[in-house]
Design an enzyme around this catalytic site. Structure first.
Site, PDB file in Angstrom:
ATOM      1  N   ARG A   7      -3.785   3.688   4.066  1.00 46.51           N
ATOM      2  CA  ARG A   7      -2.650   3.201   3.281  1.00 46.51           C
ATOM      3  C   ARG A   7      -1.401   2.991   4.121  1.00 46.51           C
ATOM      4  NH1 ARG A   7      -2.405   3.253  -1.926  1.00 46.51           N
ATOM      5  NH2 ARG A   7      -4.322   3.648  -3.045  1.00 46.51           N
ATOM      6  N   MET A  37       0.856  -1.207   0.000  1.00 44.75           N
ATOM      7  CA  MET A  37       0.000   0.000   0.000  1.00 44.75           C
ATOM      8  C   MET A  37       0.884   1.247   0.000  1.00 44.75           C
ATOM      9  SD  MET A  37      -3.493  -0.555   0.465  1.00 44.75           S
ATOM     10  CE  MET A  37      -4.325  -0.096   1.967  1.00 44.75           C
ATOM     11  N   CYS A  38       0.871   2.012   1.043  1.00 43.67           N
ATOM     12  CA  CYS A  38       1.569   3.284   1.173  1.00 43.67           C
ATOM     13  C   CYS A  38       0.826   4.395   0.414  1.00 43.67           C
ATOM     14  CB  CYS A  38       3.013   3.260   0.647  1.00 43.67           C
ATOM     15  SG  CYS A  38       4.058   2.047   1.469  1.00 43.67           S
ATOM     16  N   GLY A  39       0.841   5.592   1.006  1.00 41.14           N
ATOM     17  CA  GLY A  39       0.238   6.747   0.356  1.00 41.14           C
ATOM     18  C   GLY A  39       1.305   7.793   0.095  1.00 41.14           C
TER      19      GLY A  39
END
Lengths: 503, 350
Positions: free
Chosen positions: B30, B1-3
């Site tokens: 995220r 994920m990660c934003g």
């Protein structure tokens, strides 16, 4: 005779209830295992090489071939092989010859390397639905590109690329000469590489005119014997390869026995009919790296700098610095042939004891070239014992650009690795020049088999890459992160620069 | 994920960090609370001529002494201080963030193309590889990275991010899956004025790492993203490729597309792939890179991670989510999703 004979290695039996006495075994066995006496087919197991031609051709599956249990007293040190070699040498006083690759039961590093696959966070890629790029260019690359801006503000390339070979798949067929193998074998492979968009080597046997239609897929070899080498030959090849050494027999030359030198071989090699074709151990104009540079440049000059020039060496103890020297010598690719590489004929002691495994050689060469900042400027081709698409994938992950396969291609043609290539009796029509045997190999059927093999491996490589989340071969090359070592010692893991399984 | 979020004001008009914090926090789905970070350009106008070295010290004794010595050996420390922080309940302070304003002595690497930058690069690699208890996580001019293990708002509050004003902002909310959640592993990753935020995983990491290490970079932060900063420095600074060409090398067109291009263009793209094959990045990624002269955003070649672009006058936004852009700028115009591998470049207006 005080020594007597050694016991046969194989036991051949015919199920007499099944046998219909057709005699195909007699016709097919070029080693003379079978003969007819009266209404009976007799068997002489001692002559058997386990080539399996008879078993394959028997219409009733009546023939059984087994390895014969040892007749000597068992002994862990004085193995059957050790004793028989001594007996044979005591009788003959000669070097023991052998064909095919190293036959010793040594651990195979490939089998102790495991590939990676993505799970959850990193999607695997489905090659049936997404692009998968195996295209590989073999040849010199610039270390960096230069661009210039045009007056209109566009960016234009200012660097000119050197000629490279374009491979649709990173699998090539290594050098097996006309003479060592039959023209039908070469034709089969030539058709297959043309069909699959890759290349094969001519070996040091010249280029037979029947191969001219496939010359755009041929790498012509210049070895120490210089057989068949003239300007026409050089100009026909897509690339030129200088053979310094060979994995099966590092440090020695080649020897094609006179009985294999028939009229066609003699013309193609440009040597007298029936004469032994002996390649010296060294090239007699190469005794230093400077000499090699001169030959590379001469070959390039002769072909107007239009063709890449490769240099092939055997994987030996000091292979990395040697390859680094070659990388700086104007060569476009370095071919490293491991100690499991095949051969038509080699002294057994060389085949089985000289050199190092290709896996370690690729890793150390790749690292050395990186340390010297030239890895990206030269291609690495690995060969010597590559048996499957897994070996191929692991070779690339260790740092190779592409591989040469030899034995695998021969097996695709029918070879059963019986190891008697040097006797001119190959019952499969592969390693022979005897017209009756050569005619057994249909080039069309052979081409289909070799091409199927290349297709099959290519599909498997795509799947392996997709599973690892990689859609371009460039990203597998030298990607040691995608390998883990299993049951390998710390020293070998260090050479391979691979983490142990679980790490 | 990660934003991820990237912002640039092309007129160099500066924005404080409060809205970036709000936008990043919007994407907490995220992240996992294991890392967040911010990079801001234009924040140190009073020290604009010096390299701002941000360092994590495990303690201020032995490792700091070594870093001080190294810096004094290679140049002059113009000013140094602890980076001001405010304790947060959600953040366990495991390192002391410190900043130096440093003037390298280019004479010490005379003959190099860009000797001051080479000195700074050398110091970063040397400290991160060989000084235990110290990690230089930011080394640009007039810019700085602020990162830690924690949720975006906690990290922002910890570093008092709203007190900084920048014309480029990058921010990252982390959900680590292939490396430890430690302060050094949080994004942005930085070297000189290159800063990278990344959502995804780089399956070509082993190849890319071996490639950059051949040029003296040392990957020491246990995370695949680190290599992207070094690739940009190698290709963008050392090889002097234009940003478009760097992106072309990292996420090139497919061979099938190259084959269909006009001859000249095909030759250029072929040359990029042949020369920079080891820099090609594989796997799922969406990346925004901060540079000296703007920002660059792009995704992997089959777009396995989202990326959205928005524009409003001189402002350009790149993010994982449109909603985050709308938090930053409710008036944003022209929102679109770029094609896979297509570079989105925001440059300052001269």
């Amino acid at each position: 005779m005080t020594l007597g004979s050694v016991p046969p290695k194989f036991k051949v039996t015919i199920d007499r209830d099944e046998c219909m006495d057709c005699g195909r075994c007699i016709e097919n066995c070029s080693y003379g295992v079978y003969r007819r006496e009266g209404d009976r087919i007799l068997i002489e197991s001692r002559k058997c090489t386990a080539c399996l031609r008879c078993v394959s051709m028997c219409p009733r599956d009546a023939i059984t071939l087994t390895e014969k249990p040892v007749d000597y007293r068992s002994h862990p040190l004085w193995t059957r092989e050790a004793r028989e070699d001594i007996i044979n040498q005591a009788r003959s006083g000669k070097i023991i010859l052998s064909g095919m690759g190293n036959a010793r039961d040594l651990p195979v590093i490939y089998d102790r390397l495991l590939l990676d696959a993505c799970q959850v966070t990193n999607p695997s890629i489905d090659p049936l639905r997404e692009p998968m790029e195996l295209r590989t260019y073999i040849g010199k690359k610039p270390s960096k590109l230069k661009f210039r801006k045009t007056e209109s503000g566009d960016v234009e390339l200012d660097t000119k690329l050197a000629p490279n070979l374009k491979l649709d798949t990173p699998i090539m067929i290594g050098h097996m000469s006309f003479g060592a193998i039959s023209l039908n074998s070469q034709l089969s492979m030539a058709k297959a590489v043309a069909e699959t968009g890759t290349f094969m080597g001519t070996g040091e046997g010249g280029l037979h005119k029947e191969l001219y239609p496939y010359q755009d897929h041929m790498i012509v070899q210049v070895a120490s014997g210089r057989f068949g080498v003239n300007i026409d030959y050089l100009e026909r090849g897509a690339a030129i390869e200088i053979k310094i050494g060979q994995g099966a027999k590092p440090g020695i030359g080649g020897h094609l026995p006179g009985e294999k030198v028939n009229e066609e071989v003699s013309k193609t090699r440009m040597i007298p009919l029936g004469s032994d074709a002996i390649s010296p151990a060294p090239h007699h104009d190469i005794y230093s790296i400077e000499d090699l540079v001169q030959l590379i440049r001469s070959l390039k000059e002769a072909t107007e700098w239009k063709k890449p020039v490769f240099v092939k060496i055997a994987a030996v103890h000091n292979v990395a610095p040697i390859a680094a020297g070659i990388a700086r010598s104007s060569a476009d690719a370095v071919v490293i042939d491991g100690f499991r590489g095949g051969t038509g004929a080699a002294p057994k002691v060389f085949r089985d004891h000289v050199g190092i495994p290709i896996e370690a050689a690729i890793a150390s060469v790749d690292q050395k070239l990186r340390d010297q900042g030239v890895r990206n400027e030269i291609s690495i081709i690995a060969s010597g014992g590559i048996r499957s698409s897994a070996d191929l994938a692991k070779s690339i992950a260790l740092g190779a650009d592409a591989v040469y396969v030899g034995t695998a291609a021969l097996v695709a043609l029918g070879c059963r690795v019986c190891g008697n290539c040097y006797r001119n009796l190959c019952p499969w029509g592969i390693a022979t020049q005897r017209p009756d045997l050569v005619s057994r190999l249909d080039p069309e059927a052979g081409a289909a088999q070799v091409s199927n093999l290349i297709h099959g491996w290519t599909l498997e490589l795509s799947e392996l890459m997709g599973a690892a989340g990689i859609n371009s071969i460039e990203s597998l090359r030298g990607n040691r992160d995608r390998l883990r070592g299993y049951m390998l010692d710390e020293g070998m893991l260090k050479i391979l620069d691979v983490l142990p399984a679980g790490a | 994920m990660c934003g991820i979020i990237g912002f640039i004001d092309r007129t160099k008009s500066r924005m404080d960090g409060s809205s970036i914090k709000a936008a990043l926090s919007l994407m907490n789905e995220r992240g996992s609370g294991d890392g967040a970070g911010y990079a801001a350009y234009g924040i140190y106008p009073e020290y604009a001529d010096y390299y701002a070295l941000h360092v994590f010290f495990d303690n201020l004794a032995e490792p700091k002494k070594k870093v001080d010595e190294l810096l004094q050996q290679w140049g002059e420390i113009v000013h140094q201080e602890e980076i001001p922080t405010t304790p947060q309940p959600g953040i366990r302070k495991v390192h002391t963030p410190w900043r130096y304003f440093f003037k390298p002595s280019g004479d010490l690497m005379a003959g190099r193309m860009d000797s001051e930058k080479d000195v700074v690069t050398y110091i970063v690699m040397e400290v991160n590889a060989n000084v235990k208890g110290a990690t230089i996580f930011s080394s640009g001019k007039n810019m700085g990275v602020f990162k830690a293990s924690g949720w975006p708002e906690d990290v922002a509050n910890f570093y008092r991010i709203e007190n900084y004003k920048g014309y480029i902002w990058l921010a990252h909310n982390r959900y680590p899956t292939n490396s430890p959640g430690w302060w050094g592993g949080a994004h942005p990753f930085n070297l000189l004025n290159w800063s990278v935020v990344h959502n995804g995983e780089i399956t070509s990491y082993g190849t890319n790492q071996r490639y950059v290490e051949g040029y003296g970079y040392k990957c020491t932060l246990f995370t695949d993203t680190e290599v992207v900063a070094y690739l940009f420095d190698l290709l963008g600074r050392q090889h002097e490729l234009p940003h478009e060409m760097v992106v072309r090398a990292l996420a090139p067109p497919f061979w099938d597309d190259i084959d269909r291009m006009p001859e000249k263009e095909a030759e250029l793209n072929k040359a990029v792939r042949l020369t920079y094959g080891s820099a090609l990045m594989n796997g799922p990624f969406a990346i925004v890179v901060g540079t000296d002269d703007g920002i660059v955003g792009f995704t992997d070649r089959i777009k396995l991670r989202p990326l959205v672009v928005g524009e409003n006058g001189s402002k350009l936004y790149i993010s994982s989510e449109e909603a985050a852009i709308r938090v930053l700028d409710p008036e944003v115009k022209n929102i679109y999703t770029p094609r896979a591998g297509e570079p989105i470049i925001g440059r300052f207006i001269e």
